[in-house]
Scaffold this active site. Structure first.
Site, mmCIF file in Angstrom:
data_model
loop_
_atom_site.group_PDB
_atom_site.id
_atom_site.type_symbol
_atom_site.label_atom_id
_atom_site.label_comp_id
_atom_site.label_asym_id
_atom_site.label_seq_id
_atom_site.Cartn_x
_atom_site.Cartn_y
_atom_site.Cartn_z
ATOM 1 N N THR A 338 0.844 -1.194 0.000
ATOM 2 C CA THR A 338 0.000 0.000 0.000
ATOM 3 C C THR A 338 0.877 1.240 0.000
ATOM 4 O O THR A 338 1.975 1.235 0.519
ATOM 5 C CB THR A 338 -0.897 -0.031 1.243
ATOM 6 O OG1 THR A 338 -1.651 -1.231 1.228
ATOM 7 C CG2 THR A 338 -1.819 1.145 1.296
ATOM 8 N N THR A 356 -3.546 1.416 -3.220
ATOM 9 C CA THR A 356 -2.841 0.142 -3.081
ATOM 10 C C THR A 356 -3.138 -0.807 -4.229
ATOM 11 O O THR A 356 -4.203 -0.731 -4.842
ATOM 12 C CB THR A 356 -3.238 -0.535 -1.752
ATOM 13 O OG1 THR A 356 -2.453 -1.697 -1.557
ATOM 14 C CG2 THR A 356 -4.708 -0.907 -1.735
ATOM 15 N N GLY A 420 1.288 -0.157 4.996
ATOM 16 C CA GLY A 420 1.740 -1.196 5.907
ATOM 17 C C GLY A 420 0.716 -2.256 6.223
ATOM 18 O O GLY A 420 0.836 -2.948 7.239
ATOM 19 N N GLY A 421 -0.340 -2.384 5.391
ATOM 20 C CA GLY A 421 -1.312 -3.450 5.596
ATOM 21 C C GLY A 421 -1.958 -3.373 6.962
ATOM 22 O O GLY A 421 -2.414 -2.313 7.401
#
Length: 522
Positions: A338, A356, A420-421
């Site tokens: 992302t 993303t 960073g998910g």
């Protein structure tokens, strides 16, 4: 507490300040693109759209026109916040049977769903969800911007024609994922031309890698307009390529896609109004987390042990609720690889944009006719049938994106978010607390040591947190682990923040975990 590994260097990128605006993105080239738009008289949305399109050419493993996103916009003149939603959606023909369960879990990129046979929801044709990116940024530009589409996309067109800037970090990213990229013909041809990852020049210069037909696709979009992606010749090319590789996406999926405008979720926290996107993002979870720590009496100029424990417990509670109850098929309502970028302009408008393709290089499928690297948005669905976030045709998945705007009673305002998910929520949550509970400026807030709790039992602790706090956390949480703040692997989210002060001063800051990231003053 076990040490993962040790690094003996530290780099800190200081906050910047500017009179005409500030752009903070995960790539310095994209930040310069956005700053140039502001210098030429564009507003924050113009700069965000141009910078966001540019990132797809300079950091394609993170985001691009094959993905989706969310944008939160603060309109200074109206003192209002709006959200542009353009997340990915399941193909209309998506079937739960395409994702039979296997042993284990899908891992860190998702919500630790049960694994699927052959990782069909993680990479390959069945992992691809209908992309919304082009539709979304075009809607934002038309509604809130001042530039034409042709001008906004021009920098991205030039960058795509130049090819991917091949420095050490880009070469490292390609090499790290080469095993997966090699599985798919066009991706392998572009990124592994001789069967091996490309090598950055050893003389300190920067090489270039042609990204298939992406440059011509950007020019087609510039000439024909964003609607060509969904209803024109470009849409037909995209649909044909996807059908040939085995995706369930068809032309009707693209033709039926519509980004939309929405009001944000908002709540008071301390002396501020916090605004986030809605139901399918991490926004409701942030509101939940803030409600849990609101009774806490935070003291001092930085978090102490009690504050760190409060953060950990709040995030654990929030993630447990989120996984079990939230999704388009559920009734849950939370209590009151992302890319991210933030922009502030001279008029006080702010933009927080998260975009993303999901995992690094998305589904690892590059479309040969267009050079578009496709997302793996189906990974965000729970592969178990009958649950709130299960696979269903046309459904939007639960996602981690969290572009946030904070407006304080003194007239200052902040736009923030992160890549960073699953780590995004913990990062943004703590940054909001750092600013509102401890009065930190952007520089201190972005670089203050954080913890990470991301939906499992693990507790990650930044290595430069105070030793006495680390020791006490380790005693209380046996699964706690100390991690250095390195660039690879990136074990904490990578936030960007911009601020308009009460006096009108503009500033921006980025976290160093991405070596490309930069805040640039206009």
């Amino acid at each position: 507490m076990p040490q993962h590994f040790t690094e003996h260097w530290q780099i800190r990128k200081p906050a910047v300040r500017g009179d005409r605006g500030v752009v903070a993105t995960q790539h310095h080239v994209a930040s310069e693109v956005g700053a140039a738009v502001l210098r030429d008289g564009g507003n924050a949305v113009d700069a965000a759209v141009s910078a966001g399109l540019a990132i797809g050419a300079v950091e394609p493993w993170m985001s691009g026109i094959g993905g989706g996103g969310y944008m939160t916009v603060h309109l200074a003149g109206e003192d209002a916040v709006r959200v542009v939603e353009f997340g990915m959606r399941a193909p209309l023909a998506a079937r739960p049977e395409d994702y039979p369960l296997a042993e284990g879990t899908t891992g860190a990129d998702t919500f630790n769903w049960p694994a699927v046979v052959g990782d069909a929801n993680v990479e390959g044709p069945l992992a691809v969800a209908t992309p919304g990116y082009v539709n979304g940024v075009a809607l934002a530009l038309e509604t809130f911007g001042t530039l034409s589409w042709e001008r906004a996309i021009e920098p991205a067109c030039r960058l795509a024609a130049d090819g991917l800037l091949l420095d050490w970090y880009a070469a490292h990213k390609i090499a790290s994922h080469a095993r997966h990229l090699a599985r798919f013909e066009e991706t392998r041809r572009v990124y592994l031309a001789d069967g091996l990852p490309p090598r950055a020049p050893s003389d300190g210069s920067v090489g270039a890698l042609r990204l298939g037909n992406l440059a011509s696709t950007y020019r087609r979009l510039q000439k024909q307009g964003p609607e060509d992606y969904y209803q024109g010749a470009l849409a037909r090319d995209i649909a044909a390529d996807l059908e040939e590789v085995g995706s369930r996406i068809r032309l009707e999926d693209l033709e039926g896609y519509d980004a939309f405008l929405a009001d944000p979720l908002e709540r008071r926290y301390r002396d501020a109004q916090v605004a986030v996107p809605g139901h399918m993002t991490a926004g409701p979870s942030l509101m939940h987390a803030l409600s849990l720590v609101e009774p806490q009496a935070f003291r001092g100029t930085a978090p102490d042990l009690d504050a760190v424990v409060a953060y950990i417990e709040a995030l654990r509670t929030v993630y447990d609720y989120r996984i079990e109850h939230i999704g388009e098929g559920g009734e849950g309502v939370l209590p009151t690889h992302t890319s991210h970028l933030c922009v502030a302009d001279a008029d006080g408008n702010l933009v927080s944009l998260t975009q993303t393709v999901m995992s690094a290089f998305g589904a690892r499928i590059m479309l040969p006719r267009t050079g578009i690297l496709m997302n793996n948005g189906m990974m965000w669905f729970d592969p178990r049938p009958g649950r709130p976030n299960s696979v269903a045709g046309g459904r939007r998945p639960l996602c981690n994106m969290l572009p946030t705007v904070v407006r304080r009673d003194d007239g200052s305002a902040i736009a923030l978010g992160a890549s960073g998910g699953r780590k995004i929520l913990a990062s943004v949550f703590q940054l909001v607390s750092f600013v509102l509970d401890y009065g930190m400026d952007l520089d201190d807030a972005v670089h203050c040591a954080r913890i990470d709790v991301s939906g499992n039992e693990d507790v990650g602790v930044m290595a430069y947190m105070a030793k006495e706090i680390i020791g006490a956390v380790a005693e209380r949480y046996p699964t706690a682990r100390v991690f250095p703040n390195g660039v690879s692997p990136n074990l904490f989210a990578c936030p960007q923040v911009v601020m308009r002060g009460a006096d009108g001063a503009l500033s921006g800051a980025v976290f160093v975990a991405s070596p490309h990231a930069a805040a640039v003053a206009a």
